[in-house]
Design a protein around this motif. Structure first.
Motif, short mmCIF file in Angstrom:
data_model
loop_
_atom_site.label_atom_id
_atom_site.label_comp_id
_atom_site.label_asym_id
_atom_site.label_seq_id
_atom_site.Cartn_x
_atom_site.Cartn_y
_atom_site.Cartn_z
N SER A 56 4.29 11.88 -6.37
CA SER A 56 4.81 10.53 -6.14
C SER A 56 6.13 10.55 -5.36
O SER A 56 6.85 11.54 -5.35
CB SER A 56 5.04 9.83 -7.49
OG SER A 56 6.14 10.45 -8.16
N MET B 176 0.83 -1.20 0.00
CA MET B 176 0.00 0.00 0.00
C MET B 176 0.87 1.26 0.00
O MET B 176 0.42 2.31 -0.37
CB MET B 176 -0.92 -0.03 1.22
CG MET B 176 -1.91 1.09 1.28
SD MET B 176 -3.31 0.70 0.22
CE MET B 176 -4.39 2.02 0.59
N ASN C 115 3.01 2.33 -1.99
CA ASN C 115 3.06 3.00 -3.29
C ASN C 115 1.83 3.84 -3.58
O ASN C 115 1.85 4.68 -4.47
CB ASN C 115 3.25 1.96 -4.40
CG ASN C 115 4.63 1.32 -4.33
OD1 ASN C 115 5.56 1.91 -3.80
ND2 ASN C 115 4.75 0.12 -4.86
N ALA C 116 0.75 3.61 -2.84
CA ALA C 116 -0.48 4.38 -3.05
C ALA C 116 -0.38 5.78 -2.44
O ALA C 116 -1.11 6.67 -2.84
CB ALA C 116 -1.66 3.65 -2.45
N TRP C 117 0.52 5.97 -1.50
CA TRP C 117 0.63 7.26 -0.84
C TRP C 117 1.36 8.25 -1.73
O TRP C 117 2.26 7.91 -2.48
CB TRP C 117 1.34 7.16 0.50
CG TRP C 117 0.76 6.12 1.43
CD1 TRP C 117 1.44 5.13 2.06
CD2 TRP C 117 -0.60 5.97 1.81
NE1 TRP C 117 0.59 4.37 2.81
CE2 TRP C 117 -0.69 4.86 2.67
CE3 TRP C 117 -1.77 6.64 1.50
CZ2 TRP C 117 -1.88 4.42 3.24
CZ3 TRP C 117 -2.97 6.21 2.07
CH2 TRP C 117 -3.00 5.11 2.92
N GLN C 118 0.96 9.48 -1.59
CA GLN C 118 1.67 10.56 -2.25
C GLN C 118 2.40 11.36 -1.17
O GLN C 118 2.18 11.15 0.03
CB GLN C 118 0.70 11.43 -3.04
CG GLN C 118 0.15 10.69 -4.26
CD GLN C 118 -0.51 11.64 -5.21
OE1 GLN C 118 -1.48 12.29 -4.87
NE2 GLN C 118 0.03 11.72 -6.41
#
Length: 139
Positions: A100, A1, A3-6
Motif C-alpha cells: 500500500s 481509483m 487507492n486501488a494501486w499498490q
C-alpha cells in the motif's frame, strides 16, 4: 481509483554497495539502511538475482508457462543490462513485492535521506497502474 494501486520501491546503488548487499540482504553491513529495513519489516532483493531466479524456475518447470522467459533470459545475458540490474534492488515489505501507499511512502521518505550517502544513488517508487508501466513484450 488511485487507492486501488499498490506500490513498489527500488533503490539503485553503487557497484561496491551492490556487491555487499547481494550477500547481505538484511543490510547488516550498512547500519543506517539495515535500521530502516527492520523498522519497516522490509528486505532487499537484487533485480538481477530475481531475474535469474525466474529463468531458473522456468527452465525447471517448463518455459511454456513463463511468458517473460525469453525476454528475461536475453536481458540478463546482455552485459550492459546485467551491470544495471546488479545495482538495482527491490524492497519487499512484509514479504510482499507490492504494498500500500501507506507502507511505501514512509519507507521511501526514510530511504531518500540515504541518497548520496554510503552508495545509495536513487530511490524510485513504482505503482501497479498499467498505464504507468511498460507492458510485457508480445512474444
Amino acid at each position: 481509483m488511485e487507492n486501488a494501486w499498490q506500490f513498489q520501491l527500488r533503490i539503485a546503488v553503487s557497484p561496491e554497495l551492490a556487491a555487499s548487499l547481494r550477500g547481505d540482504p538484511a543490510s547488516r553491513s550498512y547500519a543506517l539502511l539495515g535500521d530502516i529495513l527492520r523498522k519497516h519489516n522490509a528486505s532487499l532483493k537484487c533485480q538481477f538475482d530475481a531475474f535469474a531466479d525466474y529463468v531458473s524456475e522456468a527452465e525447471k518447470l517448463g518455459v511454456e508457462n513463463y511468458p517473460l522467459y525469453q525476454w528475461t533470459k536475453e536481458t540478463i545475458e546482455k552485459p550492459e543490462k546485467k551491470a544495471r540490474y546488479l545495482r538495482s534492488f527491490t524492497l519487499y515489505v512484509d514479504g510482499e513485492e507490492v504494498y500500500s501507499k501507506e507502507r511505501a511512502d514512509p519507507l521511501q521518505a526514510e530511504l531518500d535521506t540515504l541518497v548520496g550517502d554510503g552508495g545509495i544513488e536513487s530511490v524510485v517508487k513504482f505503482d501497479t497502474n498499467p498505464a504507468n508501466n511498460p507492458q510485457p513484450p508480445a512474444r
